[in-house]
Structures are given as structure tokens and as C-alpha cells.
Design an enzyme around this catalytic site. Structure first.
Site, PDB file in Angstrom:
ATOM      1  N   CYS A 127      -4.801   2.577  -3.565  1.00 15.28           N
ATOM      2  CA  CYS A 127      -3.569   3.097  -2.974  1.00 15.28           C
ATOM      3  C   CYS A 127      -2.413   2.139  -3.202  1.00 15.28           C
ATOM      4  O   CYS A 127      -1.546   1.984  -2.325  1.00 15.28           O
ATOM      5  CB  CYS A 127      -3.722   3.384  -1.484  1.00 15.28           C
ATOM      6  SG  CYS A 127      -4.950   4.631  -1.129  1.00 15.28           S
TER       7      CYS A 127
ATOM      8  N   LYS B 135     -10.543  -0.634  10.204  1.00 15.22           N
ATOM      9  CA  LYS B 135     -10.671  -1.803   9.336  1.00 15.22           C
ATOM     10  C   LYS B 135     -11.030  -3.039  10.155  1.00 15.22           C
ATOM     11  O   LYS B 135     -11.161  -4.134   9.618  1.00 15.22           O
ATOM     12  CB  LYS B 135      -9.363  -2.051   8.587  1.00 15.22           C
ATOM     13  CG  LYS B 135      -9.029  -0.950   7.578  1.00 15.22           C
ATOM     14  CD  LYS B 135      -7.771  -1.292   6.836  1.00 15.22           C
ATOM     15  CE  LYS B 135      -7.154  -0.112   6.134  1.00 15.22           C
ATOM     16  NZ  LYS B 135      -7.912   0.358   4.974  1.00 15.22           N
TER      17      LYS B 135
ATOM     18  N   GLN C 231      -4.462  -5.261   6.935  1.00 13.57           N
ATOM     19  CA  GLN C 231      -5.450  -6.210   6.401  1.00 13.57           C
ATOM     20  C   GLN C 231      -5.425  -7.560   7.101  1.00 13.57           C
ATOM     21  O   GLN C 231      -6.278  -8.397   6.828  1.00 13.57           O
ATOM     22  CB  GLN C 231      -5.224  -6.415   4.885  1.00 13.57           C
ATOM     23  CG  GLN C 231      -5.431  -5.167   4.054  1.00 13.57           C
ATOM     24  CD  GLN C 231      -6.855  -4.629   4.103  1.00 13.57           C
ATOM     25  OE1 GLN C 231      -7.798  -5.337   4.444  1.00 13.57           O
ATOM     26  NE2 GLN C 231      -7.013  -3.363   3.778  1.00 13.57           N
TER      27      GLN C 231
ATOM     28  N   ASP D  88       3.103  -4.502   8.005  1.00 17.20           N
ATOM     29  CA  ASP D  88       1.892  -3.707   7.845  1.00 17.20           C
ATOM     30  C   ASP D  88       0.723  -4.684   7.992  1.00 17.20           C
ATOM     31  O   ASP D  88       0.444  -5.471   7.083  1.00 17.20           O
ATOM     32  CB  ASP D  88       1.908  -3.038   6.466  1.00 17.20           C
ATOM     33  CG  ASP D  88       0.591  -2.343   6.145  1.00 17.20           C
ATOM     34  OD1 ASP D  88      -0.343  -2.425   6.966  1.00 17.20           O
ATOM     35  OD2 ASP D  88       0.510  -1.724   5.072  1.00 17.20           O
TER      36      ASP D  88
ATOM     37  N   HIS E 165       0.876  -1.176   0.000  1.00 17.94           N
ATOM     38  CA  HIS E 165       0.000   0.000   0.000  1.00 17.94           C
ATOM     39  C   HIS E 165       0.918   1.233   0.000  1.00 17.94           C
ATOM     40  O   HIS E 165       2.028   1.173   0.534  1.00 17.94           O
ATOM     41  CB  HIS E 165      -0.821  -0.065   1.293  1.00 17.94           C
ATOM     42  CG  HIS E 165      -1.891   0.978   1.430  1.00 17.94           C
ATOM     43  ND1 HIS E 165      -1.619   2.271   1.812  1.00 17.94           N
ATOM     44  CD2 HIS E 165      -3.233   0.907   1.256  1.00 17.94           C
ATOM     45  CE1 HIS E 165      -2.756   2.952   1.875  1.00 17.94           C
ATOM     46  NE2 HIS E 165      -3.745   2.152   1.539  1.00 17.94           N
TER      47      HIS E 165
HETATM   48  C1  LIG Z   1      -2.325  -2.865   3.528  1.00 20.58           C
HETATM   49  C2  LIG Z   1      -2.677  -1.497   4.031  1.00 20.58           C
HETATM   50  N1  LIG Z   1      -1.744  -0.753   4.624  1.00 20.58           N
HETATM   51  C3  LIG Z   1      -2.008   0.472   5.108  1.00 20.58           C
HETATM   52  C4  LIG Z   1      -3.243   1.033   5.003  1.00 20.58           C
HETATM   53  C5  LIG Z   1      -3.476   2.401   5.538  1.00 20.58           C
HETATM   54  O1  LIG Z   1      -4.384   2.383   6.571  1.00 20.58           O
HETATM   55  P1  LIG Z   1      -4.944   3.741   7.188  1.00 20.58           P
HETATM   56  O2  LIG Z   1      -5.439   4.555   6.049  1.00 20.58           O
HETATM   57  O3  LIG Z   1      -6.012   3.292   8.103  1.00 20.58           O
HETATM   58  O4  LIG Z   1      -3.816   4.397   7.915  1.00 20.58           O
HETATM   59  C6  LIG Z   1      -4.253   0.302   4.372  1.00 20.58           C
HETATM   60  C7  LIG Z   1      -5.600   0.892   4.215  1.00 20.58           C
HETATM   61  O5  LIG Z   1      -6.108   1.115   3.156  1.00 20.58           O
HETATM   62  C8  LIG Z   1      -3.961  -0.988   3.881  1.00 20.58           C
HETATM   63  O6  LIG Z   1      -4.908  -1.713   3.268  1.00 20.58           O
END
Ligand SMILES: Cc1ncc(COP(=O)(O)O)c(C=O)c1O
Lengths: 421, 149
Positions: A379, A241, A218, A215, A138
Site C-alpha cells: 500500500c 497491528k 507502525q 500516522d 501508506h
Molecule cells: C503506516 C501505515 N499507515 C496506515 C495503515 C492503515 O492501517 P489500517 O488498514 O489498519 O487502517 C497501515 C497499515 O497497513 C500502515 O502500515
């Protein structure tokens, strides 16, 4: 093979006993109609819905406990502090951290990763060093490292993936070397659904003494995560999430590392003493929590974890897996639909494209039928480039979704194809 | 699905499938690139301006059906127009899709572009319909890059 089949049967059995209607009743948002149709919410990877008990915990805080934490000698401040720190204990048990001081409350995965970039990266990474990320990250796990590399003259290395969306582990082993200072990879890809074999990847990195940031945005909502068993050095995730309000999130870090790191932001609550000459920073976790945090949201995260535990996380995961299997089968059966991300190990995410039809047109038509999916690059623009598509449509599942909803999705996709034929 | 059939009318689907003036213009003396970061829609508009009139116009790029059809029909509408007329059409189109212009009951030059009026029922798609127009406007005014964010 036999064992795989057995576990698949077991999973199906577990999924069959899942009382999804009872679960759905816990989520008020699911009761509405959109464009006259029952809402079919399949955008859980972007943000999941919040159960009644979490909503109630949040309002109870606002009605009875609201106050600033760590600051007051008065009754309310103590109640708020107790509730906030109670949520931290819940988080600690949820990921099996050694201590709750290793669980830093942040706004979400993005802020968690940025905290590690500033606190660890800027202190310990310098010119010529290397940071390894993967081809399926992401933007939240790309851009901070790019910024750091730019600042320090360090180098970003990227683990490639195959056409199924699986990381090439041999290539990864080849990238690790004495200059590697950090590995940052996602546990589950939000664009492809791939579950990465992070335990083995962490082990490889540790042979070089390299810390690993996971990270977990998910994975935390859909899998059992044990940070001690994984032996990851950092693990970041977002509350919104995983059935909690926005503004809540956690970055776990091993105490030894967090203690060596620079603070992230400066301000109130993160200090022991301040004079104009010198500031002494607070101990963990406060060192990383400058200013007034999202108290109500973090308490909500604690309540969401309690909820997950109460419904059974393993059963929920098994049910979601069965939904994903069913959806994959239904969508692969439609001519013109191509699934992006066909890794053997996947969780909850089904990305797809349709020949000659742009994802946004798919998204708009599905929305007219009450179906919420994400359409776009998620993203993860490098993932789109890797698969040579401008965008995908993505259905992502939670344990409150049903097979009937998957049928509505599949039938509406057929309608989309008809409109454009 | 009535709002939907308003949005995806046959004409729009046809322009999506067979976009007109869909090529690079070798004789272009003005061009601009348009980008919608939300969708990833991306297109380039080429103009050949002579004596303040649009002699030739074309576009290239990728995007959803709405943005592609809007670009295709924009090139047809603008070709042969004076710079002033093209700008005026841009304003009218923009006002129509954002719901500021009642295209049926006021004087305007929109003609068959009115089929895009259905877009206003889909707020997130307004940018798709107007991207090509913004880009054409930028090309006319010698800006090289526009973004709808
Ligand atoms: C794999 C992953 N990393 C990071 C994020 C970023 O999360 P947040 O926008 O809640 O900080 C997301 C969310 O879309 C994600 O799916």
C-alpha cells in the site's frame, strides 16, 4: 560513537534476557504448522497476533457483558459501558494524552486519518492552501489528502527522501510556509521501516502554527509514544497491528482542535439533542463516535495494552531491535539480496528484493516452508516507484519472533535463489 | 517441496528467464493492457488479426515468474489460431487453473500448457497465470484495459 556503542551493548543485554519461549506460549496461533512446517509469522506490520489474555477478555465480554453502550439504564449496558470507557482510559495512559476524551475510538488508522480529513481538513483547508505529506506514506495517508485537495483546490506537497529511505529534512523546512495548513507523516514507514524524526518535524511545523497528524500505525506497537512530549496534534493507530482484534483503533487529537472540528459521521450517540430544525452535537469523545462501535474489539485493545505493559514495552522494543539487526546482517550476507530501506533509525521492518526474482515468487516459496511474509507494494506504491522496484518482500518482526526463525528465513531465501538459478 | 516443484517447473523458469515474443508489435491492430492490482503485475498484449486469425502476437510488461511464463507460452499457443480457437483455449486454460477442468481425462487442446495445472494448488497465484489470457481475450474483443480484481 562511544555512547552509541554503549547503548547497543545495553540493548543486546536486554535482548539476551528476553524469555521469548515464555512469550510465545501466550500466543495460541503460533503453535500451528503450515504445510507441515512450524509457522514462522513475519507479517506483523500487516497484522500482528493476539495473545490469550486478549482473546479471553473478548470472550468474557461476549459471555458476560455484551450489550449496547451509553444507552441502557440496565445492568449489562452499564457493564459494557464501563469496560469500553475503561479501555479508553487505558489508551489515554498508553499514549499519555491529557484526557481520555482526546482518544477517539475508530476502526483503525485509516478511519482515524479520514476522520481528521473530514473534521479538520474540510473545515479549515481551502483553495491555494497546502498540505505536506512525505514520500514514504501508506496510501491511507495519501489518498484522503489527495481527495481533499481535489475537492478544495488545495495543493499536496511531498517531502522527498534519500536512497536510504530517510526524509530530507532541509527540503521539508523549505516546503513549510504561510499557506501550509497541515503536515501528515508517518512515524515509522511500513514499507521501509524508517523511524522519522517526528518530534523535530512537529516543532518546525508549529513555528508556522501548522498542526501535525502522525500516522502511528507502525510505531504504536513497537515504540513508547508520548503525545504530549511529541506535541503532535493528531496521532492515529490500529489495534490489529498491536496485538488486538481488527476493528479497534484510535485517533488522538488535542481537545482544542477536536472541539473546533466538524463531526465525522452523523447518527446516534454523537448528539445532545435532535429536532428537524437543528442538532446539537455531543461533547468529546462522543461527537466523533456515531453509531454502535466495535465494543468487543476496543475492549480487546485495552487488554492488549495491559498485556504490553505487563511484558515490558522497553524490553520488547530492545529485543525487536536486536532481531532486526540480526536479520539485516543475515540477509545482507546473501548474494543477490538487496535491502530496501537502510535508514540509520529503523524499527521492525525488513524489505528486500532479489535480483531477477519477483517478490511474489519469493512469497510463495517462503509460504511453502511455513514462513509468512508480505510480498507486494505494501500500500505504498510511490515508495516502490522511488526505489524503482515493482514490489518487495517484507519480513516484519514482533517480540515473539526468534533468531531461529530469522535463520529459517535466510536459509529459505537461499533456496529461492537456488530454484531460480 | 513437491507442489512447489510442480509450480516452478524448468519450462516455466525458462520462459520466465527468456520470454518468447516479448516485444512491442508494430503491426498490431488490437492490443489490451492487463493489470493485477494485488501484485502490481502489468502487461500489454499485442495482436495482429487478419481474416479472423491471429497472425502475430506479442507481449510486454513486468510480473512474477508465473505471469511472465504464462504470457510467453500463451503467445506461442495462440499464434496462428483462429479467433474462435484462441477463445476456446482461453476458456480451457482458465477452467484448468481454477480446477474446473480435469485436463488429463477430458478432451482439450491445452497441450504443453498443462504444466500450469499446478497453479491451482496456489489459489493466490491463479490470477498470475491467467492475467495474460484475460488480456489476450480483451484484445480480441476490443476492450482496452482489464483488471483481475
Ligand atoms: C503506516 C501505515 N499507515 C496506515 C495503515 C492503515 O492501517 P489500517 O488498514 O489498519 O487502517 C497501515 C497499515 O497497513 C500502515 O502500515
Amino acid at each position: 560513537m562511544a555512547t552509541i556503542e554503549k547503548s547497543l551493548t545495553e540493548e543486546k543485554e536486554q535482548a539476551a534476557t528476553w524469555d521469548v519461549e515464555r512469550i510465545r506460549a501466550d500466543f495460541p496461533v503460533l503453535r500451528q504448522t503450515v504445510n507441515g512446517k512450524p509457522l514462522v509469522y513475519l507479517d506483523n506490520a500487516a497484522s500482528s497476533q493476539v495473545p490469550q489474555v486478549v482473546i479471553e477478555r473478548g470472550s468474557m465480554y461476549l459471555e458476560q457483558e455484551h450489550s449496547n453502550i451509553h444507552r441502557g439504564v440496565h445492568y449489562l449496558s452499564q457493564k459494557a459501558t464501563t469496560a469500553y470507557e475503561g479501555a479508553r482510559e487505558t489508551v489515554k495512559r498508553f499514549i499519555n494524552a491529557r484526557g481520555s476524551k482526546e482518544c477517539i475510538f475508530v476502526r483503525g488508522a485509516t478511519e482515524g486519518i479520514n476522520l481528521v480529513m473530514h473534521g479538520y481538513g474540510r473545515k479549515f483547508i481551502s483553495a491555494e492552501d497546502e498540505i505536506i505529506i512525505s514520500a514514504m506514506e501508506h496510501h491511507a495517508n495519501i489518498v484522503p489528502w489527495q481527495m481533499l485537495c481535489e475537492e478544495k483546490g488545495a495543493r499536496l506537497r511531498v517531502i522527498p527522501m534519500n536512497d536510504a529511505g530517510e526524509l530530507l529534512l532541509d527540503e521539508y523546512e523549505g516546503l513549510l510556509n504561510e499557506r501550509t495548513k497541515l503536515v501528515a507523516v508517518n512515524h515509522v514507514s511500513n514499507a521501509l521501516g524508517t523511524i522519522n524524526p517526528i518530534k523535530a518535524m512537529i516543532e518546525s511545523a508549529h513555528k508556522y502554527g501548522v498542526p501535525v497528524l502522525i500516522d502511528g500505525a507502525q510505531s504504536a506497537p513497537h515504540m513508547i509514544v508520548d503525545v504530549q512530549d511529541l506535541d503532535c496534534d493528531f496521532y492515529a493507530f490500529s489495534g490489529h497491528k498491536m496485538f488486538a482484534p481488527t476493528g479497534s483503533g484510535v485517533v488522538y487529537g488535542k481537545a482544542r482542535l477536536l472541539e473546533q472540528m466538524n463531526p465525522f459521521q452523523g447518527g446516534g450517540d454523537m448528539i445532545k439533542s435532535v429536532t428537524f430544525e437543528k442538532t446539537t452535537f455531543a461533547d468529546l469523545p462522543n461527537k466523533f463516535e456515531a453509531g454502535t462501535p466495535a465494543i468487543a474489539s476496543q475492549i480487546g485493545l485495552g487488554a492488549a495494552i495491559d498485556y504490553l505493559n505487563s511484558i515490558g514495552r522497553e524490553q520488547a522494543a530492545a529485543y525487536e531491535h536486536e532481531l532486526l539487526r540480526y536479520a539485516t546482517e543475515r540477509l545482507s550476507g546473501i548474494e543477490g539480496v538487496r535491502i530496501i530501506g537502510t535508514a540509520r533509525e529503523k524499527a521492525s521492518v525488513l524489505s528486500f528484493v532479489i535480483d531477477e526474482i519477483h517478490a511474489h515468487d519469493i512469497g510463495t516459496i517462503l509460504d511453502q516452508e511455513g514462513i509468512a511474509v508480505r510480498a507486494g507494494h505494501h500500500c505504498a506504491q510511490p515508495v516502490m516507484q522511488r526505489f524503482n522496484v515493482p514490489a518487495t518482500a517484507r519480513a516484519s518482526f514482533a517480540f515473539y519472533n526468534t533468531k531461529e526463525e530469522v535463520d529459517v528465513l535466510a536459509n529459505t531465501i537461499e533456496k529461492v535463489i537456488e530454484i531460480f538459478s | 517441496m513437491s507442489e512447489l516443484s510442480e509450480l516452478y517447473q524448468q519450462v516455466i523458469l525458462d520462459h520466465n528467464k527468456k520470454p518468447r515474443n516479448f516485444r512491442k508489435l508494430e503491426t498490431a491492430n488490437h492490443s489490451a493492457e492487463g493489470y493485477n492490482p494485488l501484485c502490481g503485475d502489468q502487461l500489454t498484449v499485442y495482436l495482429h488479426l487478419e481474416d479472423d486469425a491471429v497472425r502475430e502476437i506479442s507481449f510486454e510488461g513486468s510480473g512474477c515468474a508465473i505471469s511472465k511464463a504464462a504470457a510467453s507460452m500463451m503467445t506461442q499457443a495462440v499464434k496462428g489460431k483462429s479467433k474462435h480457437e484462441a477463445e476456446q483455449l482461453f476458456t480451457e486454460f482458465h477452467r484448468m487453473v481454477t480446477g474446473e477442468l480435469d485436463e488429463e481425462n477430458t478432451q482439450n487442446a491445452l497441450g504443453n500448457l498443462k504444466i500450469f495445472s499446478g497453479v491451482r494448488e496456489f489459489p493466490v497465484r491463479i490470477k498470475c497465470a491467467s492475467l495474460a489470457w484475460h488480456t489476450m481475450h480483451a484484445a480480441l474483443n476490443n476492450q482496452e484495459l482489464v483488471s483481475t480484481e
